[in-house]
Design a protein around this motif. Structure first.
Motif, short mmCIF file in Angstrom:
data_model
loop_
_atom_site.label_atom_id
_atom_site.label_comp_id
_atom_site.label_asym_id
_atom_site.label_seq_id
_atom_site.Cartn_x
_atom_site.Cartn_y
_atom_site.Cartn_z
N SER A 22 0.82 -1.23 0.00
CA SER A 22 0.00 0.00 0.00
C SER A 22 0.84 1.26 0.00
O SER A 22 0.54 2.23 -0.71
CB SER A 22 -0.90 0.04 1.24
OG SER A 22 -1.73 -1.08 1.30
N GLY A 60 -3.58 -1.69 -1.48
CA GLY A 60 -3.88 -0.28 -1.72
C GLY A 60 -5.35 0.06 -1.70
O GLY A 60 -5.70 1.24 -1.67
N ALA A 63 -6.27 1.80 1.69
CA ALA A 63 -5.65 3.13 1.79
C ALA A 63 -6.33 4.14 0.85
O ALA A 63 -6.61 5.28 1.24
CB ALA A 63 -4.16 3.02 1.48
N ASN A 144 -6.14 -9.18 -5.42
CA ASN A 144 -6.14 -8.59 -4.08
C ASN A 144 -7.05 -9.44 -3.20
O ASN A 144 -7.79 -10.28 -3.70
CB ASN A 144 -6.62 -7.13 -4.11
CG ASN A 144 -6.29 -6.35 -2.83
OD1 ASN A 144 -5.67 -6.88 -1.90
ND2 ASN A 144 -6.71 -5.09 -2.79
N ASP A 147 -11.40 -7.87 0.54
CA ASP A 147 -11.56 -7.31 1.90
C ASP A 147 -12.97 -6.86 2.23
O ASP A 147 -13.33 -6.78 3.39
CB ASP A 147 -10.64 -6.09 2.07
CG ASP A 147 -9.18 -6.48 2.11
OD1 ASP A 147 -8.84 -7.41 2.85
OD2 ASP A 147 -8.38 -5.87 1.38
N ASN A 159 -1.07 -8.82 2.36
CA ASN A 159 -0.93 -9.34 1.00
C ASN A 159 0.38 -10.08 0.76
O ASN A 159 0.59 -10.64 -0.31
CB ASN A 159 -1.08 -8.20 -0.01
CG ASN A 159 -2.56 -7.92 -0.31
OD1 ASN A 159 -3.44 -8.49 0.33
ND2 ASN A 159 -2.81 -7.07 -1.29
N1 GLU Z 1 -5.71 -5.99 0.88
C1 GLU Z 1 -5.36 -4.76 1.51
C2 GLU Z 1 -5.67 -3.58 0.59
O1 GLU Z 1 -5.81 -3.74 -0.57
C3 GLU Z 1 -3.92 -4.65 1.88
C4 GLU Z 1 -3.40 -5.71 2.78
C5 GLU Z 1 -1.97 -5.38 3.18
O2 GLU Z 1 -1.75 -4.32 3.75
O3 GLU Z 1 -1.07 -6.18 2.90
O4 GLU Z 1 -5.73 -2.47 1.01
#
Ligand code: GLU
Length: 376
Positions: A22, A60, A63, A144, A147, A159
């Protein structure tokens, strides 16, 4: 001296998983770092031209979404916030990957998976077949974690391990984790001037795990060094090399291939795909505690007999995955159990020839067959 595999050259690594954290994808203001990402996509395009197949695992979503929704704590304040942020961010994230890959004439595909999709053998094989088909169609999958639906109990949560599991499902030759650090250090490089990066790791032992205890400081992603080494354990157990390199430079894959820093965990000599899948699982249904004699027998490649079982913990059905644990708590193997927990409890510590008398039937003389067991 850098390793022959340094840079994971297309000649030695046919199929590569690239994981992007991220903090690399999203800037502190919540915008995609498009200029940097374009340099990474150029790297990917160059590798594809050189004959390498590439799968992207992209973080990401949380975030990006958190910023768009104005959520506190980067969207990680509560599970509901993280799920809403992921749902909002994921659509923007996919758009971004699709358009940047398209600029290079590459078709992108999106796969969102939960932990359960890869822990359940049938769904794992499904995901594996999809990845295989996408590779054959010359598409770049962007993966991904899903989530927005995964609850805390059924999440990977980071991840790094997802990338390793995807590498395994795709039978990748290698996995590279682009990170805010450029490898595994003997101590925390921010705090200790004497900390040294380890170029090549042949075996993940307690010493390596201890070194991993220094965390990533970015605060945006969730995977510190511990989850990276855990990912390395999964990938190398499945016969794939894993590298940690810095993504804080432009064109990070090219930089690394040209001699930039990194740490490579070398693939373990093959246990076979099914055993690798077993060893890489993150969830198990129960624990079978074994005595020292059984531990020695398993070490020699034998099946687990009821006679060597000291205790049975958890509720499981025949065919579930269980951990095989020593009396002092070390997990030594993982396998598909031949009896449900109730029957296992009744035959624990008993000789195989007594099973029929105890249970009224004897479908199997072993509790976990060596063909369905992986040492960990
Ligand atoms: N799957 C989460 C995302 O896309 C990130 C997981 C991680 O921080 O590794 O925001």
């Amino acid at each position: 001296m850098t390793h022959l595999l340094s840079g994971f050259p297309p000649a030695l690594v046919r199929r590569l998983v690239v994981k992007i954290g991220s903090a690399l994808l999203v800037d502190p203001a919540g915008q995609v770092r498009t200029d940097w990402l374009r340099t990474l996509v150029a790297d990917v395009a160059a590798r594809k031209t050189a004959g390498q197949q590439v799968i992207i695992v992209s973080s990401g979503a949380i975030a990006l979404g958190a910023r768009r929704l104005g959520l506190p704590k980067g969207g990680r304040g509560s599970l509901e916030d993280a799920q809403a942020a992921a749902a909002t961010g994921q659509i923007a994230l996919s758009q971004c990957w699709a358009s940047l890959l398209h600029e290079r004439g590459i078709t992108a595909a999106q796969m969102l998976v939960t932990l359960d999709d890869l822990e359940n053998r049938r769904r794992y094989l499904n995901a594996s077949a999809t990845l295989e088909r996408l590779m054959a169609l010359d598409v770049v999958p962007v993966v991904n974690e899903n989530d927005s639906v995964a609850t805390a109990e059924i999440r990977f949560g980071d991840n790094d391990r997802l990338a390793a599991r995807i590498g395994q499902a795709a039978r990748a030759d290698a996995v590279v984790l682009l990170s805010d650090v450029d490898g595994l250090y003997t101590a925390n490089p921010h705090a200790d001037a004497g900390a040294m990066r380890i170029e090549t790791i042949e075996r993940i032992d307690a010493r390596i795990m201890a070194m991993a205890d220094t965390g990533s400081a970015s605060g945006m992603g969730s995977g510190g060094m511990v989850s990276k080494v855990e990912a390395a354990r999964i990938a190398t157990g499945a016969g794939a090399h894993l590298a940690i390199i810095s993504g804080k430079v432009d064109a990070p894959l090219t930089r690394w291939a040209e001699g930039g820093p990194g740490s490579i965990f070398l693939a373990a000599p093959g246990q076979g795909a099914r055993k690798g899948w077993l060893a890489g699982r993150l969830t198990t249904r129960g624990r079978i505690i074994v005595d020292a004699g059984a531990e020695r027998a398993l070490g020699k490649g034998n099946s687990l007999l009821p006679a060597g079982v000291a205790q049975v913990e958890g509720v499981f059905a025949r065919g579930d995955v269980v951990d095989i644990v020593t009396e002092d708590g070390r997990v030594i193997a993982r396998g598909l159990v031949e009896y449900d927990s109730e029957a296992a409890l009744r035959i624990a510590g008993r000789r195989s020839e007594d099973i029929a008398g105890i249970l009224g039937e004897m479908p199997r003389s072993v509790l976990v067959h060596r063909d369905h067991m992986a040492m960990v």
